[in-house]
Motif scaffolding. Structure first.
Motif, PDB file in Angstrom:
ATOM      1  N   GLY A 119     -26.204  19.038 -16.936  1.00  0.00           N
ATOM      2  CA  GLY A 119     -24.858  18.758 -16.406  1.00  0.00           C
ATOM      3  C   GLY A 119     -24.304  17.461 -16.979  1.00  0.00           C
ATOM      4  N   GLN A 120     -25.167  16.457 -17.110  1.00  0.00           N
ATOM      5  CA  GLN A 120     -24.729  15.179 -17.700  1.00  0.00           C
ATOM      6  C   GLN A 120     -24.317  15.379 -19.162  1.00  0.00           C
ATOM      7  OE1 GLN A 120     -28.303  13.014 -16.908  1.00  0.00           O
ATOM      8  NE2 GLN A 120     -27.542  12.148 -14.986  1.00  0.00           N
ATOM      9  N   SER A 155     -30.676  10.659  -0.729  1.00  0.00           N
ATOM     10  CA  SER A 155     -30.930  11.568  -1.835  1.00  0.00           C
ATOM     11  C   SER A 155     -29.793  11.438  -2.836  1.00  0.00           C
ATOM     12  CB  SER A 155     -30.981  13.013  -1.310  1.00  0.00           C
ATOM     13  OG  SER A 155     -31.019  13.920  -2.391  1.00  0.00           O
ATOM     14  N   GLN A 156     -30.137  11.590  -4.116  1.00  0.00           N
ATOM     15  CA  GLN A 156     -29.073  11.572  -5.136  1.00  0.00           C
ATOM     16  C   GLN A 156     -28.230  12.849  -5.060  1.00  0.00           C
ATOM     17  OE1 GLN A 156     -30.421  12.001  -9.190  1.00  0.00           O
ATOM     18  NE2 GLN A 156     -32.303  12.996  -8.568  1.00  0.00           N
ATOM     19  N   TYR A 157     -28.802  13.872  -4.377  1.00  0.00           N
ATOM     20  CA  TYR A 157     -28.124  15.162  -4.297  1.00  0.00           C
ATOM     21  C   TYR A 157     -27.330  15.303  -3.003  1.00  0.00           C
ATOM     22  CZ  TYR A 157     -31.403  16.454  -7.995  1.00  0.00           C
ATOM     23  OH  TYR A 157     -32.116  16.513  -9.161  1.00  0.00           O
ATOM     24  N   GLY A 158     -26.459  16.290  -2.950  1.00  0.00           N
ATOM     25  CA  GLY A 158     -25.709  16.580  -1.727  1.00  0.00           C
ATOM     26  C   GLY A 158     -25.088  17.958  -1.811  1.00  0.00           C
ATOM     27  N   LEU A 159     -25.945  18.991  -1.871  1.00  0.00           N
ATOM     28  CA  LEU A 159     -25.380  20.331  -2.044  1.00  0.00           C
ATOM     29  C   LEU A 159     -25.255  21.091  -0.731  1.00  0.00           C
ATOM     30  CD1 LEU A 159     -24.233  22.375  -3.947  1.00  0.00           C
ATOM     31  CD2 LEU A 159     -26.516  23.202  -4.451  1.00  0.00           C
ATOM     32  N   SER A 160     -26.377  21.218  -0.001  1.00  0.00           N
ATOM     33  CA  SER A 160     -26.357  22.117   1.143  1.00  0.00           C
ATOM     34  C   SER A 160     -27.145  21.493   2.292  1.00  0.00           C
ATOM     35  CB  SER A 160     -26.962  23.447   0.683  1.00  0.00           C
ATOM     36  OG  SER A 160     -26.608  24.457   1.565  1.00  0.00           O
ATOM     37  N   GLY A 161     -27.405  22.269   3.338  1.00  0.00           N
ATOM     38  CA  GLY A 161     -28.214  21.747   4.436  1.00  0.00           C
ATOM     39  C   GLY A 161     -27.971  22.477   5.742  1.00  0.00           C
ATOM     40  N   SER A 162     -28.841  22.202   6.717  1.00  0.00           N
ATOM     41  CA  SER A 162     -28.736  22.844   8.031  1.00  0.00           C
ATOM     42  C   SER A 162     -29.004  21.836   9.139  1.00  0.00           C
ATOM     43  CB  SER A 162     -29.775  23.960   8.174  1.00  0.00           C
ATOM     44  OG  SER A 162     -29.515  24.985   7.257  1.00  0.00           O
ATOM     45  N   ILE A 163     -28.427  22.140  10.314  1.00  0.00           N
ATOM     46  CA  ILE A 163     -28.651  21.311  11.506  1.00  0.00           C
ATOM     47  C   ILE A 163     -28.985  22.263  12.644  1.00  0.00           C
ATOM     48  CG2 ILE A 163     -27.542  19.742  13.165  1.00  0.00           C
ATOM     49  CD1 ILE A 163     -25.510  19.280  10.649  1.00  0.00           C
ATOM     50  N   TRP A 164     -30.110  22.031  13.298  1.00  0.00           N
ATOM     51  CA  TRP A 164     -30.506  22.890  14.417  1.00  0.00           C
ATOM     52  C   TRP A 164     -30.539  22.051  15.686  1.00  0.00           C
ATOM     53  CZ3 TRP A 164     -31.774  28.218  13.847  1.00  0.00           C
ATOM     54  CH2 TRP A 164     -31.759  28.675  12.540  1.00  0.00           C
ATOM     55  N   THR A 165     -29.668  22.360  16.647  1.00  0.00           N
ATOM     56  CA  THR A 165     -29.606  21.661  17.936  1.00  0.00           C
ATOM     57  C   THR A 165     -28.819  22.528  18.907  1.00  0.00           C
ATOM     58  OG1 THR A 165     -28.774  19.694  19.077  1.00  0.00           O
ATOM     59  CG2 THR A 165     -27.549  20.368  17.146  1.00  0.00           C
ATOM     60  N   GLY A 211     -23.015  17.712  -8.277  1.00  0.00           N
ATOM     61  CA  GLY A 211     -21.909  18.211  -9.092  1.00  0.00           C
ATOM     62  C   GLY A 211     -20.563  18.061  -8.426  1.00  0.00           C
ATOM     63  N   PHE A 212     -19.552  18.708  -9.016  1.00  0.00           N
ATOM     64  CA  PHE A 212     -18.201  18.674  -8.437  1.00  0.00           C
ATOM     65  C   PHE A 212     -17.418  19.904  -8.837  1.00  0.00           C
ATOM     66  CE2 PHE A 212     -18.190  16.054 -12.275  1.00  0.00           C
ATOM     67  CZ  PHE A 212     -17.198  16.662 -13.034  1.00  0.00           C
ATOM     68  N   GLY A 213     -16.328  20.116  -8.095  1.00  0.00           N
ATOM     69  CA  GLY A 213     -15.582  21.363  -8.230  1.00  0.00           C
ATOM     70  C   GLY A 213     -16.156  22.335  -7.220  1.00  0.00           C
ATOM     71  N   ARG A 214     -15.390  23.335  -6.854  1.00  0.00           N
ATOM     72  CA  ARG A 214     -15.857  24.292  -5.860  1.00  0.00           C
ATOM     73  C   ARG A 214     -15.825  25.703  -6.418  1.00  0.00           C
ATOM     74  NH1 ARG A 214     -17.758  20.524  -4.421  1.00  0.00           N
ATOM     75  NH2 ARG A 214     -17.717  19.428  -2.429  1.00  0.00           N
ATOM     76  N   GLU A 215     -16.877  26.466  -6.074  1.00  0.00           N
ATOM     77  CA  GLU A 215     -16.913  27.877  -6.436  1.00  0.00           C
ATOM     78  C   GLU A 215     -16.628  28.673  -5.169  1.00  0.00           C
ATOM     79  OE1 GLU A 215     -19.133  28.486 -10.231  1.00  0.00           O
ATOM     80  OE2 GLU A 215     -20.770  27.948  -8.898  1.00  0.00           O
ATOM     81  N   LEU A 216     -16.272  29.931  -5.363  1.00  0.00           N
ATOM     82  CA  LEU A 216     -16.038  30.885  -4.274  1.00  0.00           C
ATOM     83  C   LEU A 216     -14.805  30.506  -3.432  1.00  0.00           C
ATOM     84  CD1 LEU A 216     -19.761  31.526  -3.286  1.00  0.00           C
ATOM     85  CD2 LEU A 216     -18.252  33.053  -4.534  1.00  0.00           C
ATOM     86  N   GLY A 217     -14.356  31.476  -2.646  1.00  0.00           N
ATOM     87  CA  GLY A 217     -13.179  31.264  -1.817  1.00  0.00           C
ATOM     88  C   GLY A 217     -11.926  31.011  -2.650  1.00  0.00           C
ATOM     89  N   ILE A 244     -11.555  16.294 -23.833  1.00  0.00           N
ATOM     90  CA  ILE A 244     -11.034  16.196 -22.450  1.00  0.00           C
ATOM     91  C   ILE A 244     -11.048  17.574 -21.788  1.00  0.00           C
ATOM     92  CG2 ILE A 244      -9.231  15.201 -20.969  1.00  0.00           C
ATOM     93  CD1 ILE A 244     -10.264  13.117 -22.818  1.00  0.00           C
ATOM     94  N   LYS A 245     -12.162  18.259 -21.925  1.00  0.00           N
ATOM     95  CA  LYS A 245     -12.295  19.576 -21.280  1.00  0.00           C
ATOM     96  C   LYS A 245     -12.424  19.410 -19.789  1.00  0.00           C
ATOM     97  CE  LYS A 245     -14.573  22.546 -24.559  1.00  0.00           C
ATOM     98  NZ  LYS A 245     -14.173  21.680 -25.647  1.00  0.00           N
ATOM     99  N   ARG A 246     -11.897  20.369 -19.071  1.00  0.00           N
ATOM    100  CA  ARG A 246     -12.169  20.435 -17.634  1.00  0.00           C
ATOM    101  C   ARG A 246     -13.617  20.880 -17.463  1.00  0.00           C
ATOM    102  NH1 ARG A 246      -8.062  18.660 -19.367  1.00  0.00           N
ATOM    103  NH2 ARG A 246      -6.093  18.796 -18.277  1.00  0.00           N
ATOM    104  N   VAL A 247     -14.276  20.390 -16.424  1.00  0.00           N
ATOM    105  CA  VAL A 247     -15.625  20.874 -16.141  1.00  0.00           C
ATOM    106  C   VAL A 247     -15.798  21.093 -14.645  1.00  0.00           C
ATOM    107  CG1 VAL A 247     -16.864  19.883 -18.118  1.00  0.00           C
ATOM    108  CG2 VAL A 247     -16.567  18.510 -16.088  1.00  0.00           C
ATOM    109  N   THR A 248     -16.541  22.126 -14.315  1.00  0.00           N
ATOM    110  CA  THR A 248     -17.032  22.311 -12.956  1.00  0.00           C
ATOM    111  C   THR A 248     -18.546  22.307 -13.084  1.00  0.00           C
ATOM    112  OG1 THR A 248     -15.144  23.657 -12.306  1.00  0.00           O
ATOM    113  CG2 THR A 248     -17.121  23.877 -10.977  1.00  0.00           C
ATOM    114  N   LEU A 249     -19.199  21.489 -12.275  1.00  0.00           N
ATOM    115  CA  LEU A 249     -20.657  21.364 -12.369  1.00  0.00           C
ATOM    116  C   LEU A 249     -21.296  21.728 -11.040  1.00  0.00           C
ATOM    117  CD1 LEU A 249     -20.900  17.905 -14.214  1.00  0.00           C
ATOM    118  CD2 LEU A 249     -20.974  20.184 -15.239  1.00  0.00           C
TER     119      LEU A 249
END
Ligand code: NDP
Length: 449
Positions: A210-211, A375-385, A424-430, A221-226
């Protein structure tokens, strides 16, 4: 030529001609030539073609599922679910074609309006873990917006995407609109990134590549979605339905043998419930059915390659809480593994991309958020309560693009998917994905006499 292998048997299942720079340039030239006519196709006709492709995917559902299962080593039941989603994604974007509106903006002396223009030729680079799914997430919105496409699947898993390219032609997409070019990332991928006639790169894969995509895209100057890696947290509070959370947790990390950017591979458990939860989790993990991907009841298959298995194994050196069984003989098998870790251990920081989960205790809500965000990442996750207020407080506080409360799901055709930070950045889906495959053009029309 490149050899395509079934990771469950190590048998060669295909020999594929590997494209070079010349073939890549030819595909870009075809896509460029097809663009003016394709962008001019009436929205209803563009939608009809996407719907026809969705229908063809449905009609070839079993064939595509078998291809994906054999090439990636994923259990057939899971592969069927994924191919079902591919059809849904094309149906969704068929419906989205004429709902991606411009605006009118109040201004003095005239009318101001915006248009959503296609970008032109879009280059797509996809990985080996969910080849067909991820291809559809990019193709759907790009084609709906009126772009033409050159897509490079991963060298290890090109088969389902090549078949999808044939189905796109059968659906009636004009020659040159959808081009699939199988070849190496360092050759075909690199050329797409640098090519002056490619307007954008939609990339899914490692943060490292990705880098390189970002660096390479700077030249034009291409657009990128990562859409890159992840190290998502599954946060279990002591007041949660522990039985449900523990029964679901193995599937959130061992699905696709852990080769999933959304894998909840850090299981954070409130100290008061830690021992009980660990017991339940071990029981649930023991029940996971690991075996022949063609067996209808298999829940986990092998890893993608021998080399990847070595990488995964290199992570496991700490306190192993549980190690599952694997089939004997051929195949790149690795057992479902639970380890105990501290938040700053390597296993708790780096993406393993294999069936290894780290259990980490936390003290209270603030501690849970601190560890989840460490974390250097931040993609997904869950919370149970069971505490609704806390669920939303924590959901807002965790720096990640996709979260589930009392669930481990991450992707739906109609909802945005993508990362914070180095995920990454940009959004997929929806409808959100359409923004990544179009430019906003502003037009002012003077009405003063
Ligand atoms: P890569 O990032 O190397 O591969 C992803 C895609 O990028 C493939 O199509 C690959 O092509 C292509 N590629 C590779 N190098 C270049 C390049 N220099 N220029 C342009 N395209 C390139 O991932 P790996 O397959 O090596 O997997 C390594 C790690 O990446 C995994 O262990 C995991 O941590 C992460 N990953 C994350 C994914 C996600 O879903 N976010 C998916 C896959 C991997 P080719 O394979 O043909 O060379």
């Amino acid at each position: 030529m490149s050899t395509v292998v079934n990771p469950a048997t190590e048998e060669t299942i295909a020999e594929i001609e590997s494209a070079g720079v010349e073939e890549t340039d030819a595909a870009v030239a075809r896509a460029k030539a097809a663009f003016p006519a394709w962008r001019a196709v009436a929205p209803a006709d563009r939608a009809r073609l996407l719907r026809r492709l969705a229908t063809l995917v449905e009609e070839h559902h079993e064939e595509l599922s078998r291809i994906e299962s054999r090439n990636v080593g994923k259990p057939i039941a899971g592969a069927r679910g994924e191919v079902g989603m591919v059809a849904q994604v094309f149906h969704f974007y068929a419906g989205a074609v004429d709902k991606h509106h411009g605006e009118t903006i109040p201004v003095a002396g005239g009318v101001d309006m915006t248009f959503r223009e296609p970008l032109g030729v879009v280059g797509m680079i996809t990985p080996w873990n969910f080849p067909l799914n991820i291809a559809s997430w990019k193709l759907g919105p790009a084609l709906a917006c009126g772009n033409t496409v050159v897509l490079k699947p991963a060298e290890l898993t090109p088969l389902s995407t090549l078949r999808l390219g044939e189905l796109a032609l059968e659906a009636g997409f004009p020659e040159g609109v959808v081009n699939i070019v199988a070849g190496k990332g360092s050759v075909v991928g690199q050329r797409l990134i640098e090519h002056p006639d490619v307007a954008k790169i939609g990339f899914t894969g490692s943060t490292e590549v990705g880098q390189q995509v970002m660096r390479g895209a700077a030249g034009t100057i291409k657009r990128v979605t990562l859409e890159l890696g992840g190290k998502s947290a599954n946060v279990i509070f002591a007041d949660a339905d522990l039985e449900r959370a523990a029964a679901a947790a193995p599937y959130a990390v061992f699905d696709n043998a852990g080769q999933d950017c959304c894998a909840r591979s850090r299981i954070l458990v409130e100290r008061a419930a830690y021992d009980r939860f660990a017991e339940l989790l071990i029981d649930a993990t023991r029940k996971l059915k690991v075996g022949d991907p063609e067996d209808e009841s298999s829940e986990m298959g092998p890893l993608i390659s021998a080399q990847h298995r070595e990488t995964v194994a290199s992570f496991v050196d700490g306190a192993v809480l549980f190690k599952g069984e694997i089939p004997e003989g051929k195949g790149y098998w690795y057992p479902a593994t639970l380890v105990e870790a501290r938040a700053d251990d390597r296993i708790a920081r780096d993406e393993v991309f294999g069936p290894v989960a780290a259990l980490i205790p936390f003290d209270d809500e603030a501690d849970a958020v601190r560890i989840a965000n460490a974390s250097q990442y931040g993609l997904s996750g869950s919370i149970w309560t069971r505490d609704g207020g806390r669920a939303f407080r924590v959901a807002r506080a965790i720096d990640t693009g996709v979260l589930s409360i009392n669930s481990n799901s991450s992707v739906r055709p109609s909802t945005p998917f993508g990362g914070f930070k180095q995920s990454g950045f940009g959004r997929e889906l929806g409808m959100h994905a359409l923004a990544g495959y179009s430019e906003v053009k502003n037009v002012y029309y003077a009405t003063e006499a």
